[in-house]
Design an enzyme around this catalytic site. Structure first.
Site, PDB file in Angstrom:
ATOM      1  N   SER A  81      39.884  31.260  27.142  1.00 18.52           N
ATOM      2  CA  SER A  81      41.579  32.204  26.854  1.00 18.52           C
ATOM      3  C   SER A  81      41.444  33.349  26.754  1.00 18.52           C
ATOM      4  O   SER A  81      40.410  33.752  26.806  1.00 18.52           O
ATOM      5  CB  SER A  81      41.370  30.915  25.414  1.00 18.52           C
ATOM      6  OG  SER A  81      42.919  31.628  24.513  1.00 18.52           O
ATOM      7  N   TYR A 130      40.718  28.805  16.509  1.00 22.66           N
ATOM      8  CA  TYR A 130      41.050  28.540  18.233  1.00 22.66           C
ATOM      9  C   TYR A 130      40.089  29.293  17.999  1.00 22.66           C
ATOM     10  O   TYR A 130      39.406  29.551  18.947  1.00 22.66           O
ATOM     11  CB  TYR A 130      42.177  28.194  18.077  1.00 22.66           C
ATOM     12  CG  TYR A 130      42.784  28.186  19.919  1.00 22.66           C
ATOM     13  CD1 TYR A 130      42.609  26.927  20.443  1.00 22.66           C
ATOM     14  CD2 TYR A 130      42.955  29.512  20.366  1.00 22.66           C
ATOM     15  CE1 TYR A 130      42.385  26.518  22.081  1.00 22.66           C
ATOM     16  CE2 TYR A 130      42.994  28.855  22.025  1.00 22.66           C
ATOM     17  CZ  TYR A 130      42.841  27.932  22.854  1.00 22.66           C
ATOM     18  OH  TYR A 130      43.228  28.011  24.028  1.00 22.66           O
TER      19      TYR A 130
END
Length: 301
Positions: free
Chosen positions: A138, A151
């Site tokens: 990501s 996250y």
């Protein structure tokens, strides 16, 4: 691009029921690649009932018994395995100082430990086929921001996992690629909202997750671009003769933000008693650009 007829076995994709995993499953299957589509729910198997070359399999990467059952299933198929796409993941937004230990553990069990768990278990198949491992990272593996701390922490860990795997598995001719998507349509945020509404994490008292802002973010996520572009890059990582160690997939603005983030870290590190001058930094950058495509020993980066 390698000839698909040379591929020695199918590809396993975790988190195949939605978003990037779903699109990648359909894309590879349309090319004639046999895909073991990993889903957590029996009902999700129906997503692929009319799709040729897709074999849906139940696997929750947090559950050792399901991973072991999957290995037995692959062995019985007698097809081997060429590729593993570690794609399953969850997202949590909010202050890391307010989350419970239970939720933090669950988050890392899915986003980090689960990938390690299934990779180690599947590895014998990949050693035999000299196959590929592709990992969905990501932008948050490089950048951090408020409310996305948990996250981002997990995706930073995936960065390290990918780099270490690449070095450790090189002697077995297993190549490892990290995919870093920008903002694409995904159910990560909508699934997160559902978990709270359904009471799975109802005990969480995090102020952000009970706000209207979180639901609006989830709605915005559904409006992002279709991840078919990411699926095509997954294909490159699996079948290119010389796959890249890292692929960024997104728009120009997202790419610039990531590079700016990396360079900001560089400047922070450079604030020490051995500080390099601007000219020395530019000289180093020029040398790295020159050497980038030359064969070199593995570097822990």
């Amino acid at each position: 691009m390698a000839n698909l007829t040379d591929v020695k076995g199918p590809v396993l994709i975790t988190g195949a029921s939605s978003g990037i995993g779903f699109r990648t499953t359909l894309h590879l299957a349309s090319m004639g690649v046999v895909v073991y589509a990993g889903v957590r729910k029996e009902a999700d198997k129906s997503l692929f009932k009319d799709t040729e070359n897709v074999i849906p399999v139940i696997v929750d990467i947090t559950k050792v018994d399901q991973i072991e059952d999957l290995v037995k299933f692959i062995e019985k198929q007698k097809r081997g395995l060429f590729g593993l796409i570690n794609n399953a993941g969850v997202g949590e937004l909010g202050s890391i100082n307010e989350y419970s230990d239970k939720l933090i553990q669950h988050h890392f069990d899915v986003n980090v430990f689960g990938h390690m768990r299934i990779t180690r278990t599947i590895l014998p198949f990949l050693k035999e086929s000299q196959g590929r491992i592709v990992i969905t990272g990501s932008m948050s593996g490089i950048l951090t921001s408020k409310i996305m701390g948990l996250y981002s922490m997990s995706k930073h860990a995936i960065e390290a996992f990918s780099n270490v795997l690449r070095g450790e598995l090189a002697e077995f001719n297993i190549q490892v690629s990290l995919i870093q998507p920008g903002n694409f349509k995904s159910k990560v945020l909508t699934s997160m909202v559902s978990r709270y509404k359904e009471g799975i994490h109802k005990e969480e008292q995090n102020s952000f997750i009970h706000s209207e802002r979180m639901e609006k973010l989830a709605e915005m996520g559904e409006q992002d671009a279709d991840p078919v572009q990411v699926a095509k890059v997954m294909e490159q990582a699996l079948f290119s003769d010389k796959p890249n160690a890292r692929y960024f997939v997104g728009n120009k603005q997202e790419a610039h933000v990531m590079i700016e983030g990396i360079m900001t870290k560089m400047l922070q590190i450079n604030q020490n008693e051995h500080q390099m001058t601007r000219d020395e930094l530019v000289e180093l950058l020029d040398q790295l650009i020159k050497d980038y495509n030359e064969p070199k020993p593995y570097r822990y980066i």
